[in-house]
Scaffold this motif. Structure first.
Motif, PDB file in Angstrom:
ATOM      1  N   LEU A 141     -12.543 -11.428   5.307  1.00  0.00           N
ATOM      2  CA  LEU A 141     -12.131 -10.251   4.379  1.00  0.00           C
ATOM      3  C   LEU A 141     -13.474  -9.365   4.181  1.00  0.00           C
ATOM      4  CD1 LEU A 141     -10.616 -12.532   1.472  1.00  0.00           C
ATOM      5  CD2 LEU A 141      -9.468 -10.858   2.978  1.00  0.00           C
ATOM      6  N   ARG A 142     -13.002  -8.077   4.024  1.00  0.00           N
ATOM      7  CA  ARG A 142     -14.211  -6.842   3.618  1.00  0.00           C
ATOM      8  C   ARG A 142     -14.478  -6.983   2.161  1.00  0.00           C
ATOM      9  NH1 ARG A 142     -10.062  -3.849   5.868  1.00  0.00           N
ATOM     10  NH2 ARG A 142     -10.096  -2.719   4.021  1.00  0.00           N
ATOM     11  N   HIS A 143     -15.638  -6.228   1.838  1.00  0.00           N
ATOM     12  CA  HIS A 143     -15.925  -6.357   0.242  1.00  0.00           C
ATOM     13  C   HIS A 143     -15.020  -5.625  -0.507  1.00  0.00           C
ATOM     14  CE1 HIS A 143     -18.926  -6.432  -3.002  1.00  0.00           C
ATOM     15  NE2 HIS A 143     -18.478  -5.127  -3.121  1.00  0.00           N
ATOM     16  N   ASP A 144     -14.238  -4.656   0.133  1.00  0.00           N
ATOM     17  CA  ASP A 144     -13.381  -3.904  -0.882  1.00  0.00           C
ATOM     18  C   ASP A 144     -12.012  -4.597  -0.806  1.00  0.00           C
ATOM     19  OD1 ASP A 144     -12.674  -3.433   1.767  1.00  0.00           O
ATOM     20  OD2 ASP A 144     -12.656  -1.287   1.545  1.00  0.00           O
ATOM     21  N   ASP A 145     -11.818  -5.780  -0.015  1.00  0.00           N
ATOM     22  CA  ASP A 145     -10.629  -6.549  -0.142  1.00  0.00           C
ATOM     23  C   ASP A 145     -10.382  -7.312  -1.735  1.00  0.00           C
ATOM     24  OD1 ASP A 145      -9.527  -5.726   2.378  1.00  0.00           O
ATOM     25  OD2 ASP A 145     -10.437  -7.186   3.472  1.00  0.00           O
ATOM     26  N   TRP A 146     -11.622  -7.573  -2.279  1.00  0.00           N
ATOM     27  CA  TRP A 146     -11.430  -8.397  -3.309  1.00  0.00           C
ATOM     28  C   TRP A 146     -12.090  -7.710  -4.686  1.00  0.00           C
ATOM     29  CZ3 TRP A 146     -15.879 -10.581  -5.686  1.00  0.00           C
ATOM     30  CH2 TRP A 146     -16.938 -10.424  -4.946  1.00  0.00           C
ATOM     31  N   HIS A 147     -11.700  -8.272  -5.630  1.00  0.00           N
ATOM     32  CA  HIS A 147     -12.366  -7.879  -7.083  1.00  0.00           C
ATOM     33  C   HIS A 147     -12.359  -9.130  -7.742  1.00  0.00           C
ATOM     34  CE1 HIS A 147      -8.372  -6.223  -8.901  1.00  0.00           C
ATOM     35  NE2 HIS A 147      -8.254  -7.520  -8.202  1.00  0.00           N
ATOM     36  N   LEU A 148     -12.863  -8.986  -9.135  1.00  0.00           N
ATOM     37  CA  LEU A 148     -12.950 -10.215  -9.966  1.00  0.00           C
ATOM     38  C   LEU A 148     -11.837 -10.119 -11.054  1.00  0.00           C
ATOM     39  CD1 LEU A 148     -16.678 -10.464 -11.238  1.00  0.00           C
ATOM     40  CD2 LEU A 148     -15.521 -11.857  -9.464  1.00  0.00           C
ATOM     41  N   VAL A 149     -11.286 -11.055 -11.196  1.00  0.00           N
ATOM     42  CA  VAL A 149      -9.917 -11.307 -11.956  1.00  0.00           C
ATOM     43  C   VAL A 149     -10.201 -12.700 -12.975  1.00  0.00           C
ATOM     44  CG1 VAL A 149      -7.539 -11.568 -12.286  1.00  0.00           C
ATOM     45  CG2 VAL A 149      -8.337 -10.068 -10.728  1.00  0.00           C
ATOM     46  N   ALA A 150     -10.386 -12.607 -14.236  1.00  0.00           N
ATOM     47  CA  ALA A 150     -10.458 -13.837 -14.968  1.00  0.00           C
ATOM     48  C   ALA A 150     -12.052 -14.372 -14.406  1.00  0.00           C
ATOM     49  CB  ALA A 150      -9.445 -14.853 -14.775  1.00  0.00           C
ATOM     50  N   GLY A 151     -13.013 -13.778 -13.906  1.00  0.00           N
ATOM     51  CA  GLY A 151     -14.168 -14.237 -13.212  1.00  0.00           C
ATOM     52  C   GLY A 151     -14.195 -14.789 -12.054  1.00  0.00           C
ATOM     53  N   LEU A 152     -12.888 -14.620 -11.360  1.00  0.00           N
ATOM     54  CA  LEU A 152     -12.587 -15.339 -10.232  1.00  0.00           C
ATOM     55  C   LEU A 152     -12.560 -14.175  -8.984  1.00  0.00           C
ATOM     56  CD1 LEU A 152     -10.150 -18.051 -10.841  1.00  0.00           C
ATOM     57  CD2 LEU A 152     -12.372 -18.504  -9.919  1.00  0.00           C
ATOM     58  N   PRO A 153     -13.055 -14.292  -8.014  1.00  0.00           N
ATOM     59  CA  PRO A 153     -12.750 -13.387  -6.818  1.00  0.00           C
ATOM     60  C   PRO A 153     -11.438 -13.598  -6.189  1.00  0.00           C
ATOM     61  CG  PRO A 153     -13.987 -15.435  -5.763  1.00  0.00           C
ATOM     62  CD  PRO A 153     -13.885 -15.640  -7.285  1.00  0.00           C
ATOM     63  N   VAL A 154     -10.826 -12.350  -6.261  1.00  0.00           N
ATOM     64  CA  VAL A 154      -9.223 -12.416  -6.031  1.00  0.00           C
ATOM     65  C   VAL A 154      -8.762 -11.193  -5.150  1.00  0.00           C
ATOM     66  CG1 VAL A 154      -6.815 -12.228  -6.936  1.00  0.00           C
ATOM     67  CG2 VAL A 154      -8.768 -13.387  -8.343  1.00  0.00           C
ATOM     68  N   THR A 155      -7.946 -11.526  -4.209  1.00  0.00           N
ATOM     69  CA  THR A 155      -7.750 -10.312  -3.074  1.00  0.00           C
ATOM     70  C   THR A 155      -6.907  -9.241  -4.087  1.00  0.00           C
ATOM     71  OG1 THR A 155      -5.694 -11.459  -2.772  1.00  0.00           O
ATOM     72  CG2 THR A 155      -7.445 -11.812  -1.051  1.00  0.00           C
ATOM     73  N   ARG A 156      -7.202  -8.031  -3.671  1.00  0.00           N
ATOM     74  CA  ARG A 156      -6.760  -6.867  -4.453  1.00  0.00           C
ATOM     75  C   ARG A 156      -5.256  -6.679  -4.244  1.00  0.00           C
ATOM     76  NH1 ARG A 156     -11.876  -3.853  -5.615  1.00  0.00           N
ATOM     77  NH2 ARG A 156     -10.582  -2.268  -6.936  1.00  0.00           N
ATOM     78  N   PRO A 157      -4.530  -5.883  -4.983  1.00  0.00           N
ATOM     79  CA  PRO A 157      -2.984  -5.894  -5.061  1.00  0.00           C
ATOM     80  C   PRO A 157      -2.777  -5.656  -3.774  1.00  0.00           C
ATOM     81  CG  PRO A 157      -3.880  -5.174  -7.241  1.00  0.00           C
ATOM     82  CD  PRO A 157      -5.268  -5.396  -6.398  1.00  0.00           C
ATOM     83  N   LEU A 158      -3.371  -4.464  -3.012  1.00  0.00           N
ATOM     84  CA  LEU A 158      -3.021  -4.024  -1.689  1.00  0.00           C
ATOM     85  C   LEU A 158      -3.163  -5.380  -0.533  1.00  0.00           C
ATOM     86  CD1 LEU A 158      -2.097  -1.886   0.376  1.00  0.00           C
ATOM     87  CD2 LEU A 158      -4.513  -1.475   0.565  1.00  0.00           C
ATOM     88  N   ARG A 159      -4.159  -5.978  -0.615  1.00  0.00           N
ATOM     89  CA  ARG A 159      -4.290  -7.038   0.286  1.00  0.00           C
ATOM     90  C   ARG A 159      -3.491  -8.429  -0.068  1.00  0.00           C
ATOM     91  NH1 ARG A 159      -5.877  -7.154   4.909  1.00  0.00           N
ATOM     92  NH2 ARG A 159      -4.149  -8.443   5.053  1.00  0.00           N
ATOM     93  N   THR A 160      -3.317  -8.580  -1.224  1.00  0.00           N
ATOM     94  CA  THR A 160      -2.352  -9.701  -1.647  1.00  0.00           C
ATOM     95  C   THR A 160      -0.959  -9.365  -1.176  1.00  0.00           C
ATOM     96  OG1 THR A 160      -3.338  -9.993  -3.810  1.00  0.00           O
ATOM     97  CG2 THR A 160      -1.506 -10.906  -3.781  1.00  0.00           C
ATOM     98  N   THR A 161      -0.432  -8.008  -1.400  1.00  0.00           N
ATOM     99  CA  THR A 161       0.925  -7.894  -1.049  1.00  0.00           C
ATOM    100  C   THR A 161       1.043  -7.915   0.518  1.00  0.00           C
ATOM    101  OG1 THR A 161       1.292  -6.101  -2.848  1.00  0.00           O
ATOM    102  CG2 THR A 161       2.700  -5.822  -0.967  1.00  0.00           C
TER     103      THR A 161
END
Length: 354
Positions: free
Chosen positions: A133-153
């Motif tokens: 994964l790239r750095h911009d593929d994830w962000h923090l959700v509820a304190g956890l690293p989570v794939t962003r909506p685009l990557r998740t989809t």
């Protein structure tokens, strides 16, 4: 160090990790496996999974199970230290990421993580996906690293998630404003034929998904009680949703943005929803009549549709007059209540009944 001091240190550690800690982290503070068992028997801690505990009194959260699994991926390292990595070892992804971000209504029977290299686990509730994964593929959700909506989809499309669920995920991904319709269309091109579209038809796929998904549950909830959503549309330029609510005019924070409204007037459904919302409003609309009326009167989209212009301007004017007549002071509207005339349309025409 006394037992009491060690317990305070353990509380501090757990406090930085949602009230959770691993047995290895506790071991670094001097707690043996036997001592942890005694703490659990005394109900001072609760075992969430093998090697992960919650401190008694720490608030529970729906995310705790996936947090516990994430902590167990690197049981010695503190969560804060792991989150400083460019890409943490183990990013919540796929169905788990969709659930954490409220994308669609897909079930998450397993805790799914994307890891940089193949690894195994003893937990039957964990599934690993190997990917860099790239750095911009994830962000923090509820304190956890989570794939962003685009990557998740994209991950769920690659996994051939059924079209019904993926449609609502695509729609909700756009609603997050973390990605755009165009970005999704480009990213989903390789998977269009999985869902009955021509090869590479990402735009057509996204358009089909949005139509299939319909109005999201979060917006449908607004129709319950006395709120009444009269229309929900996507701004064609920004892909942001536009909700027209008759009761929304009661809220001082509601504003009409001329550029968004101007583009909306190109859509007959938007115009009809706007009329319905205005007719259903029983509150003072004079504060927004100047902006709304000016945009309608000079709309390039309505240049050839004078009847629609008259209907909109008359509805605005009627709302203002009604409010003025109901004013306890009996006074007329102030200058802001005036509705501008349509160039080339007489005031008599503007006030004509629809």
């Amino acid at each position: 160090m006394s037992r009491k001091e060690r317990l305070l240190d353990l509380a501090d550690l757990a406090g930085s990790q949602w009230g959770l800690f691993t047995s290895m982290q506790a071991g670094d503070l001097g707690f043996s496996a036997q001592q942890l068992k005694r703490l659990a028997d005394s109900e001072l801690i609760t075992r969430l999974r093998h090697g992960v505990y919650r401190l008694t009194g720490a608030p529970e959260a729906p995310q705790d199970p996936v947090r516990a699994e994430w902590l167990s991926l690197e049981p010695k390292r503190l969560a804060a230290d792991r989150l400083t990595d460019a890409v943490p070892v183990g990013v919540v992804s796929h169905r788990s990421a969709a659930r954490l971000q409220d994308l669609g209504d897909i079930d998450a029977d397993f805790h799914e993580f994307t890891v940089p290299k193949r690894r195994s686990t003893r937990s039957p509730e964990v599934v690993f996906h190997v990917r860099e994964l790239r750095h911009d593929d994830w962000h923090l959700v509820a304190g956890l690293p989570v794939t962003r909506p685009l990557r998740t989809t994209v991950d769920l499309a690659a996994a051939r998630t059924d079209g019904g669920h993926l449609a609502s995920i695509v729609r909700d991904a756009i609603l997050t404003e973390d990605t755009t319709r165009d970005e999704l269309a480009a990213a989903l091109r390789p998977y269009a034929h999985y869902y009955g579209m021509p090869i590479g038809a990402g735009d057509e796929l996204v358009r089909n998904f949005i139509g299939q998904a319909g109005v999201p549950e979060s917006v449908k909830a607004l129709t319950r009680g006395d709120r009444g959503v009269d229309g929900v549309l996507f701004d064609p330029e920004t892909n942001r949703p536009i909700a027209l609510q008759s009761k929304a005019f009661e809220r001082s924070r509601v504003r009409f943005y001329p550029d968004v409204l101007e583009r909306g007037l190109a859509d007959p459904a938007f115009v009809e929803a706007l009329l319905t919302a205005l007719r259903g409003s029983t509150v003072d609309t004079s504060r927004m009549s100047a902006t709304l009326g000016n945009v309608v009167a000079h709309s390039k989209w309505l240049a050839d549709n004078e009847s629609v212009v008259r209907a909109l301007l008359e509805t605005i004017a009627r709302s203002v007059r009604t409010e003025s007549n109901n004013d306890e002071g009996g006074g007329g509207n102030d200058g802001d209540a005036e509705v501008p005339e349509r160039p080339g349309v007489s005031s008599g025409d503007q006030s004509a009944d629809q």
